[in-house]
Design an enzyme around this catalytic site. Structure first.
Site, PDB file in Angstrom:
ATOM      1  N   LYS A 237     -38.540  33.088  -4.104  1.00 25.25           N
ATOM      2  CA  LYS A 237     -38.015  33.090  -2.728  1.00 25.25           C
ATOM      3  C   LYS A 237     -36.572  32.609  -2.841  1.00 25.25           C
ATOM      4  O   LYS A 237     -36.314  31.421  -2.963  1.00 25.25           O
ATOM      5  CB  LYS A 237     -38.848  32.141  -1.863  1.00 25.25           C
ATOM      6  CG  LYS A 237     -38.859  32.437  -0.378  1.00 25.25           C
ATOM      7  CD  LYS A 237     -37.513  32.532   0.296  1.00 25.25           C
ATOM      8  CE  LYS A 237     -36.901  31.188   0.594  1.00 25.25           C
ATOM      9  NZ  LYS A 237     -35.519  31.300   1.107  1.00 25.25           N
TER      10      LYS A 237
ATOM     11  N   GLU B  67     -34.675  20.320  -8.699  1.00 23.69           N
ATOM     12  CA  GLU B  67     -33.253  20.186  -9.054  1.00 23.69           C
ATOM     13  C   GLU B  67     -32.508  20.000  -7.736  1.00 23.69           C
ATOM     14  O   GLU B  67     -32.409  20.941  -6.953  1.00 23.69           O
ATOM     15  CB  GLU B  67     -32.741  21.451  -9.753  1.00 23.69           C
ATOM     16  CG  GLU B  67     -33.370  21.744 -11.090  1.00 23.69           C
ATOM     17  CD  GLU B  67     -32.870  20.850 -12.204  1.00 23.69           C
ATOM     18  OE1 GLU B  67     -31.873  20.131 -12.000  1.00 23.69           O
ATOM     19  OE2 GLU B  67     -33.496  20.852 -13.274  1.00 23.69           O
TER      20      GLU B  67
ATOM     21  N   CYS C 245     -23.588  21.690  -7.558  1.00 20.63           N
ATOM     22  CA  CYS C 245     -24.362  20.442  -7.415  1.00 20.63           C
ATOM     23  C   CYS C 245     -23.897  19.380  -8.400  1.00 20.63           C
ATOM     24  O   CYS C 245     -23.969  18.192  -8.122  1.00 20.63           O
ATOM     25  CB  CYS C 245     -25.837  20.730  -7.596  1.00 20.63           C
ATOM     26  SG  CYS C 245     -26.188  21.700  -9.051  1.00 20.63           S
TER      27      CYS C 245
ATOM     28  N   GLU D 224     -23.408  14.048  -0.430  1.00 25.74           N
ATOM     29  CA  GLU D 224     -22.968  15.302  -1.030  1.00 25.74           C
ATOM     30  C   GLU D 224     -22.318  16.172   0.047  1.00 25.74           C
ATOM     31  O   GLU D 224     -22.919  16.430   1.087  1.00 25.74           O
ATOM     32  CB  GLU D 224     -24.183  16.022  -1.619  1.00 25.74           C
ATOM     33  CG  GLU D 224     -23.812  17.301  -2.313  1.00 25.74           C
ATOM     34  CD  GLU D 224     -25.003  17.937  -2.992  1.00 25.74           C
ATOM     35  OE1 GLU D 224     -26.014  18.172  -2.313  1.00 25.74           O
ATOM     36  OE2 GLU D 224     -24.915  18.191  -4.200  1.00 25.74           O
TER      37      GLU D 224
HETATM   38  P1  NAD Z   1     -31.691  24.052   0.854  1.00 25.16           P
HETATM   39  O1  NAD Z   1     -32.542  22.949   0.367  1.00 25.16           O
HETATM   40  O2  NAD Z   1     -31.450  24.157   2.304  1.00 25.16           O
HETATM   41  O3  NAD Z   1     -32.339  25.460   0.426  1.00 25.16           O
HETATM   42  C1  NAD Z   1     -32.722  25.747  -0.888  1.00 25.16           C
HETATM   43  C2  NAD Z   1     -33.856  26.762  -0.867  1.00 25.16           C
HETATM   44  O4  NAD Z   1     -34.985  26.173  -0.223  1.00 25.16           O
HETATM   45  C3  NAD Z   1     -33.537  28.035  -0.076  1.00 25.16           C
HETATM   46  O5  NAD Z   1     -34.139  29.125  -0.698  1.00 25.16           O
HETATM   47  C4  NAD Z   1     -34.200  27.769   1.260  1.00 25.16           C
HETATM   48  O6  NAD Z   1     -34.548  28.928   1.947  1.00 25.16           O
HETATM   49  C5  NAD Z   1     -35.430  27.021   0.830  1.00 25.16           C
HETATM   50  N1  NAD Z   1     -36.038  26.177   1.863  1.00 25.16           N
HETATM   51  C6  NAD Z   1     -35.434  25.590   2.942  1.00 25.16           C
HETATM   52  N2  NAD Z   1     -36.346  24.925   3.670  1.00 25.16           N
HETATM   53  C7  NAD Z   1     -37.536  25.059   3.049  1.00 25.16           C
HETATM   54  C8  NAD Z   1     -38.850  24.579   3.296  1.00 25.16           C
HETATM   55  N3  NAD Z   1     -39.124  23.815   4.367  1.00 25.16           N
HETATM   56  N4  NAD Z   1     -39.834  24.892   2.427  1.00 25.16           N
HETATM   57  C9  NAD Z   1     -39.572  25.652   1.353  1.00 25.16           C
HETATM   58  N5  NAD Z   1     -38.358  26.146   1.059  1.00 25.16           N
HETATM   59  C10 NAD Z   1     -37.346  25.856   1.898  1.00 25.16           C
HETATM   60  O7  NAD Z   1     -30.376  23.957   0.026  1.00 25.16           O
HETATM   61  P2  NAD Z   1     -29.119  24.916   0.090  1.00 25.16           P
HETATM   62  O8  NAD Z   1     -28.295  24.573   1.267  1.00 25.16           O
HETATM   63  O9  NAD Z   1     -29.560  26.320  -0.025  1.00 25.16           O
HETATM   64  O10 NAD Z   1     -28.385  24.520  -1.284  1.00 25.16           O
HETATM   65  C11 NAD Z   1     -27.539  23.469  -1.379  1.00 25.16           C
HETATM   66  C12 NAD Z   1     -28.212  22.283  -2.023  1.00 25.16           C
HETATM   67  O11 NAD Z   1     -28.789  22.615  -3.281  1.00 25.16           O
HETATM   68  C13 NAD Z   1     -27.235  21.191  -2.346  1.00 25.16           C
HETATM   69  O12 NAD Z   1     -27.758  19.960  -1.926  1.00 25.16           O
HETATM   70  C14 NAD Z   1     -27.119  21.206  -3.855  1.00 25.16           C
HETATM   71  O13 NAD Z   1     -26.759  20.037  -4.464  1.00 25.16           O
HETATM   72  C15 NAD Z   1     -28.458  21.644  -4.263  1.00 25.16           C
HETATM   73  N6  NAD Z   1     -28.419  22.246  -5.598  1.00 25.16           N
HETATM   74  C16 NAD Z   1     -28.914  21.547  -6.660  1.00 25.16           C
HETATM   75  C17 NAD Z   1     -28.852  22.083  -7.940  1.00 25.16           C
HETATM   76  C18 NAD Z   1     -29.399  21.361  -9.128  1.00 25.16           C
HETATM   77  O14 NAD Z   1     -29.587  21.991 -10.142  1.00 25.16           O
HETATM   78  N7  NAD Z   1     -29.654  20.087  -9.053  1.00 25.16           N
HETATM   79  C19 NAD Z   1     -28.302  23.328  -8.127  1.00 25.16           C
HETATM   80  C20 NAD Z   1     -27.796  24.009  -7.028  1.00 25.16           C
HETATM   81  C21 NAD Z   1     -27.876  23.458  -5.759  1.00 25.16           C
END
Ligand code: NAD
Length: 462
Positions: free
Chosen positions: A170, A245, A279, A369
């Site tokens: 997803k 992550e 990130c 962040e």
């Molecule tokens: P997000 O958590 O909003 O979304 C990430 C994914 O989760 C998306 O596919 C989203 O549709 C899904 N999602 C959202 N709500 C959900 C739920 N209730 N249940 C299941 N899935 C759900 O994050 P974002 O805005 O897409 O990405 C940015 C964040 O990701 C930042 O905080 C960044 O630091 C983090 N990030 C971390 C890493 C790492 O490797 N540590 C890498 C990239 C991004």
């Protein structure tokens, strides 16, 4: 690439049960560039069932054959690298050159590394009178963010395939076209039907249904700490394995003996690349008080040069979020050195490269962040002070240390509570474990450690 109006399930593009769609927007010009299905819980169930049905066959496929499919996948990604770069640029907004080098280049390296690991990893070991079997964990739910859209997918799908797991992906709402392109590549590489499945959709609908599905054995999530916490709770309640992550607020520690010009130049580039949406970006620069003013001036000049070369952030929502953090920095008394909250262009979700000085460790911009092109420069008194500041957030994903003497930098790095540290600008290594201490996550991706996440052990005693 042209958007598919179906979901990739059981080896074919199928219409979704859901009638909802996601509009994909180019953040550079705000134009709609495609529409993809927003799958619902029924669609997720169909995909998970396909993955479950394909599991016994794929798990029993010899590692050498799994390695051959991964090598073929890498070759397809290589053949389509220009299309990958163009697609990422269209939906994420990254400058094309960066998309070519990083958004296309890194996943190719990672897919290649797992083709090799699948061929060479010992899926059996001897421990005393036992033979320990390393078996695939089962059906993997992969939930990914938009910031490195293909890398985040490959960092999960490639080790899962190498391990013998089957997958339902997803991807993020903002970047589904790259995920569709990846599904095409998996198909072209000859991965059997049902082994990899794609359900595009909204996080709280498709993502949540996937994380909660009883036939999923491992949820591998990359994204925000807020959502990661929810997913961890769901997985914990069902006693299923989870890999997270999450976010970061990494420190770039410039020790007094360091080559200041180089450390600041590399540090600014690290924060501004991908418009700050990394990130592991070193968003806090820590400089000794004696060299502070010089560092601030170097950072100002370096960030100002980025002015026109930086891409937009991914969405209007992200732009508003980053601008509100910049306003908060101003309100809490940080000194704006360059950039600011005003939008630098009339069209597109752009944010000016922004540098704050006189940032103190308790300020919001030093703790949370931001995920945008915003650098905070903090002053430290001595090494102990620098360490306290570096370790003084809830996160621990990455970091950097600079010193004239490598051993001095390593000694400092050993005391940092973080998952990876670049010493004097060390290069990214696609085989090194990547993941967080503290609230930056659970588990590791990439290389052999990443493969281990998708395996479980069975001990046979003789
Ligand atoms: P997000 O958590 O909003 O979304 C990430 C994914 O989760 C998306 O596919 C989203 O549709 C899904 N999602 C959202 N709500 C959900 C739920 N209730 N249940 C299941 N899935 C759900 O994050 P974002 O805005 O897409 O990405 C940015 C964040 O990701 C930042 O905080 C960044 O630091 C983090 N990030 C971390 C890493 C790492 O490797 N540590 C890498 C990239 C991004």
């Amino acid at each position: 690439m042209k958007a598919h109006d179906g979901l990739y399930i059981d080896g074919a593009w199928r219409p979704a049960e859901s009638r909802d769609v996601i509009e994909v927007v180019n953040p550079a010009d705000e134009q709609v560039i495609g529409r993809v299905p927003a799958g619902n819980a029924l669609d997720v169930d169909t995909a998970v069932r396909a993955a479950r049905a394909a599991l016994p066959g794929w798990a029993a496929t010899p590692p050498a054959e799994r390695a051959a499919r991964l090598a073929a996948l890498r070759d397809v990604l290589v053949a389509r690298k220009d299309e990958i770069a163009e697609t990422v640029t269209a939906e994420l907004g990254a400058p094309l050159q960066f998309s070519q080098a990083v958004h296309a280049g890194v996943p190719i390296a990672v897919a290649g590394s797992y083709a090799e690991l699948a061929a060479t990893h010992s899926f059996e070991e001897k421990v005393g009178n036992s033979t320990v079997l390393h078996e695939p964990i089962g059906v993997v739910a992969a939930i990914t963010p938009w910031n490195y859209p293909l890398h985040q997918i490959v960092a999960k799908a490639a080790p899962a395939l190498a391990a013998g797991c089957t997958i339902v992906l997803k991807p993020a709402e903002d970047t589904p076209l790259t995920a569709q392109l990846f599904a095409e590549a998996v198909h072209e590489a000859g991965v059997p039907a049902g082994v990899f499945n794609l359900v595009t959709g909204l996080g709280p609908v498709a993502g949540q249904a996937l994380a909660e599905h009883p036939c999923v054995d491992l949820v591998s999530f990359t994204g925000s700490t807020t959502v990661g916490r929810q997913i961890g709770a769901v997985a914990g309640a069902a006693v299923k394995k989870v890999a997270l992550e999450l976010g970061g607020k990494s420190a770039n520690v410039i020790l007094p003996s360091a080559d200041l010009a180089k450390a600041v130049a590399v540090g600014v580039a690290n924060v501004m690349s991908n418009s700050g949406q990394t990130c592991s970006a070193w968003t806090r620069m820590l400089v000794h008080r004696d060299r502070y003013d010089e560092a601030v001036e170097l950072a100002r000049a370096a960030a100002a040069k980025y002015g026109d070369r930086i891409g937009p952030v991914v969405s209007a929502k992200q732009q508003a979020r980053v601008r509100s953090y910049i306003e908060k920095g101003l309100a809490e008394g940080a000194r704006l050195v360059t950039g600011g909250p005003e939008s630098p262009r009339e069209q597109g979700y752009f944010v000016s490269p922004t540098v704050f000085a006189d940032v103190t460790p308790q300020m919001t911009i030093a703790q949370e962040e931001i995920f945008g092109p915003v650098l905070s420069i903090l002053r430290y008194e001595d090494e102990e002070d620098a360490l306290r500041i570096a370790n003084g957030t809830v996160y621990g994903l990455a970091g950097a240390v600079w010193a004239a003497d490598e051993a001095e930098a390593v000694a400092f790095a050993r005391r940092m509570d973080t998952g990876q540290v670049d010493i004097n600008g060390g290069r990214f290594n696609p085989l090194a474990p990547f993941g967080g201490y503290k609230q930056s996550g659970v588990g590791r991706e990439l290389g052999g450690h990443g493969l281990a996440e998708y395996l479980q052990t069975k001990s046979l005693q003789f």
